[in-house]
Design an enzyme around this catalytic site. Structure first.
Site, mmCIF file in Angstrom:
data_model
loop_
_atom_site.group_PDB
_atom_site.id
_atom_site.type_symbol
_atom_site.label_atom_id
_atom_site.label_comp_id
_atom_site.label_asym_id
_atom_site.label_seq_id
_atom_site.Cartn_x
_atom_site.Cartn_y
_atom_site.Cartn_z
ATOM 1 C CG HIS A 161 62.054 148.390 72.945
ATOM 2 N ND1 HIS A 161 61.737 149.745 73.231
ATOM 3 C CD2 HIS A 161 60.876 147.569 73.258
ATOM 4 C CE1 HIS A 161 60.338 149.564 73.599
ATOM 5 N NE2 HIS A 161 60.064 148.313 73.512
ATOM 6 C CG ASN A 196 52.183 143.419 73.682
ATOM 7 O OD1 ASN A 196 52.546 142.569 74.029
ATOM 8 N ND2 ASN A 196 52.188 144.085 72.597
ATOM 9 C CE LYS A 230 56.483 147.752 77.611
ATOM 10 N NZ LYS A 230 57.122 146.989 76.967
ATOM 11 C CG HIS A 244 56.336 141.129 72.445
ATOM 12 N ND1 HIS A 244 55.397 141.949 72.975
ATOM 13 C CD2 HIS A 244 57.386 141.767 72.123
ATOM 14 C CE1 HIS A 244 55.777 143.266 73.054
ATOM 15 N NE2 HIS A 244 57.113 143.217 72.851
ATOM 16 C CG PHE A 245 56.671 133.618 74.768
ATOM 17 C CD1 PHE A 245 57.340 133.343 73.929
ATOM 18 C CD2 PHE A 245 56.592 133.513 76.122
ATOM 19 C CE1 PHE A 245 58.689 132.739 74.188
ATOM 20 C CE2 PHE A 245 57.916 132.986 76.531
ATOM 21 C CZ PHE A 245 58.758 132.577 75.680
ATOM 22 N NE ARG A 246 53.028 139.000 69.058
ATOM 23 C CZ ARG A 246 53.240 140.030 69.139
ATOM 24 N NH1 ARG A 246 53.045 140.595 70.388
ATOM 25 N NH2 ARG A 246 53.898 140.932 68.071
ATOM 26 C CG LEU A 288 56.614 151.055 66.321
ATOM 27 C CD1 LEU A 288 55.233 151.073 66.857
ATOM 28 C CD2 LEU A 288 57.187 152.457 66.104
ATOM 29 C CG HIS A 335 61.347 143.708 75.643
ATOM 30 N ND1 HIS A 335 60.644 145.122 76.174
ATOM 31 C CD2 HIS A 335 60.294 143.394 74.881
ATOM 32 C CE1 HIS A 335 59.783 145.222 75.295
ATOM 33 N NE2 HIS A 335 59.347 144.364 74.628
ATOM 34 C CG HIS A 354 57.143 151.235 74.172
ATOM 35 N ND1 HIS A 354 57.223 150.144 73.288
ATOM 36 C CD2 HIS A 354 57.112 152.355 73.236
ATOM 37 C CE1 HIS A 354 57.108 150.845 72.209
ATOM 38 N NE2 HIS A 354 57.109 151.980 72.017
ATOM 39 C CG HIS A 410 53.417 140.897 63.912
ATOM 40 N ND1 HIS A 410 52.046 141.332 64.519
ATOM 41 C CD2 HIS A 410 54.307 141.761 64.725
ATOM 42 C CE1 HIS A 410 52.403 142.362 65.780
ATOM 43 N NE2 HIS A 410 53.769 142.590 65.794
ATOM 44 C CG ASP A 461 60.886 144.378 71.428
ATOM 45 O OD1 ASP A 461 59.683 144.008 71.704
ATOM 46 O OD2 ASP A 461 60.541 145.410 70.720
ATOM 47 C CB ALA A 498 55.260 147.969 64.995
HETATM 48 C C1 NCD Z 1 55.735 144.764 69.710
HETATM 49 C C2 NCD Z 1 54.724 143.689 69.507
HETATM 50 O O1 NCD Z 1 54.342 143.397 68.256
HETATM 51 O O2 NCD Z 1 53.896 143.253 70.421
HETATM 52 N N1 NCD Z 1 55.983 145.283 68.404
HETATM 53 C C3 NCD Z 1 57.405 145.890 68.193
HETATM 54 O O3 NCD Z 1 57.529 146.509 67.359
HETATM 55 N N2 NCD Z 1 58.597 145.890 69.009
HETATM 56 C C4 NCD Z 1 55.330 145.977 70.866
HETATM 57 C C5 NCD Z 1 56.380 146.604 71.322
HETATM 58 O O4 NCD Z 1 57.431 146.059 72.142
HETATM 59 O O5 NCD Z 1 56.591 147.852 70.969
HETATM 60 ZN ZN ZN Z 2 58.376 144.700 72.808
#
Ligand code: NCD
Ligand code: ZN
Length: 345
Positions: free
Chosen positions: A175, A42, A100, A16-18, A220, A14, A137, A252, A248, A264
């Site tokens: 998560h 996302n 997802k 996030h790469f953006r 989150l 799990h 989620h 940011h 996760d 988050a």
């Molecule tokens: C994630 C994100 O920033 O894309 N943020 C997080 O707090 N985990 C989204 C997610 O997995 O809830």
């Molecule tokens: Zn996530």
């Protein structure tokens, strides 16, 4: 005392790469440690179809440093209008590894998520039939539900019904942050697993709120009470194949976290393995680390384990206060702290 460990190369189930500059700067941190990662969809706009997932996969691959082997595993962002035929086609072509479920408004970039989980039933039936993994989620979004209770309420309102109505659906409760989630997963069938992040093994909610508000510990689902953290540590280090590694990691920029309405997400990718290893070491469970990091995830997803190995060793590593990504400062998890393990070589 174990000072060195050689294990099959791990995967991150799990992440996030953006996209764009941020993606180009964060992919190398993950590719240094992991052979594969389940990439969250996302983005803005989200990845909701096979064609956009295939294009995003190419962009990620082009950000992998020369000479490094890394395979992104793509996910489809489910919406009220998901085209089940396209999802099934994408899965058959090997573009999608999972789909997802974000309840609309649950977290960062989830505005296009599912507004009524029961409306998804035809898509879930198709996923069950085709053997496509559902990543969840698991938080309700209702205003009247306290943010610390949202995971537990999601179990009662949605997960019990989904697992009853779709008994063959492979479901990853992502998560997880509560003992309620641990108990739910333990009691469910083999088709239900869970990922656990490093932050939820290290911190409880005090880390966010005591001594001043600490936005870099905010993600989150939000960290819960100590009793929940202890339940997660027990589950992660138990050797039970239902529990596996999913960071996760959610980058940011610093200014977006240190704001009146901070985002988050915790950026833990740079020292993810080191972070997990310190937990397994503290719990006297280093012999179970390979299962959690490298074996349980592939077994759940029905994928081969990685053939190559990595060696980790006991050594002090100090995590920088800040890193640079997309031309901006970003604060990693454990900033300024010293961890007791590092990747050798
Ligand atoms: C994630 C994100 O920033 O894309 N943020 C997080 O707090 N985990 C989204 C997610 O997995 O809830
Ligand atoms: Zn996530």
């Amino acid at each position: 005392m174990t000072d060195k460990l050689t294990i099959r190369r791990p995967d991150d189930w799990h992440l996030h790469f953006r996209d764009g500059d941020m993606m180009r700067d964060v992919v190398p941190y993950t590719a240094r440690q992991f052979a594969r990662a389940i990439v969250m969809p996302n983005l803005t706009p989200p990845i909701t179809d096979t064609a956009s997932a295939a294009a995003y996969r190419e962009r990620i691959i082009s950000a992998v440093p020369e000479g490094v082997q890394f395979t992104p595993l793509m996910t489809c962002y489910l919406t009220d209008n998901t085209d089940a035929d396209d999802l099934a086609r994408g899965a058959a072509q090997g573009v999608f590894t999972a789909a997802k479920l974000y309840p609309a408004g649950a977290t960062t970039n989830s505005d296009n998520g599912v507004t009524d989980v029961s409306k998804l039933d035809p898509v879930l039936a198709r996923m069950e039939a085709e053997g496509i993994v559902l990543c969840v989620h698991g938080e309700v979004t209702d205003d009247e539900i306290d943010v610390f209770d949202r995971e537990a309420v999601f179990i009662e309102r949605h997960l019990r019904r989904i697992t009853r109505d779709f008994p063959g659906l492979k479901l990853v409760f992502e998560h997880i942050t509560t003992s309620d989630a641990v108990e739910f997963v333990l009691a469910a069938g083999e088709n239900v697993g869970a990922t656990i992040t490093p932050q939820h093994l290290h911190i409880n909610r005090n880390a966010m709120l005591v001594g001043g508000i600490q936005p870099h510990n905010y993600c989150l689902p939000v960290a819960k009470r100590e009793v929940h953290r202890l339940a997660l540590r027990k589950a992660a280090t138990s050797g039970n194949p239902k529990f596996f590694l999913g960071t996760d990691s959610a980058p940011h920029a610093r200014h977006a976290k240190e704001a009146a309405c901070g985002c988050a997400g915790i950026f833990n990718a740079p020292y993810a393995l080191e972070s997990y290893l310190s937990v397994f070491d503290e719990e006297g469970a280093l012999d179970r680390f390979e299962g959690f990091a490298s074996l349980h995830g592939p077994a759940f997803y029905g994928l081969p384990v990685n053939e190559d190995a990595i060696t980790v060793e006991r050594a002090e590593v100090t995590v920088p206060e800040t890193l640079q990504a997309a031309g901006r400062e970003i604060v990693p998890f454990h900033a300024g702290q010293t961890l007791g393990w590092r990747i050798a070589g």
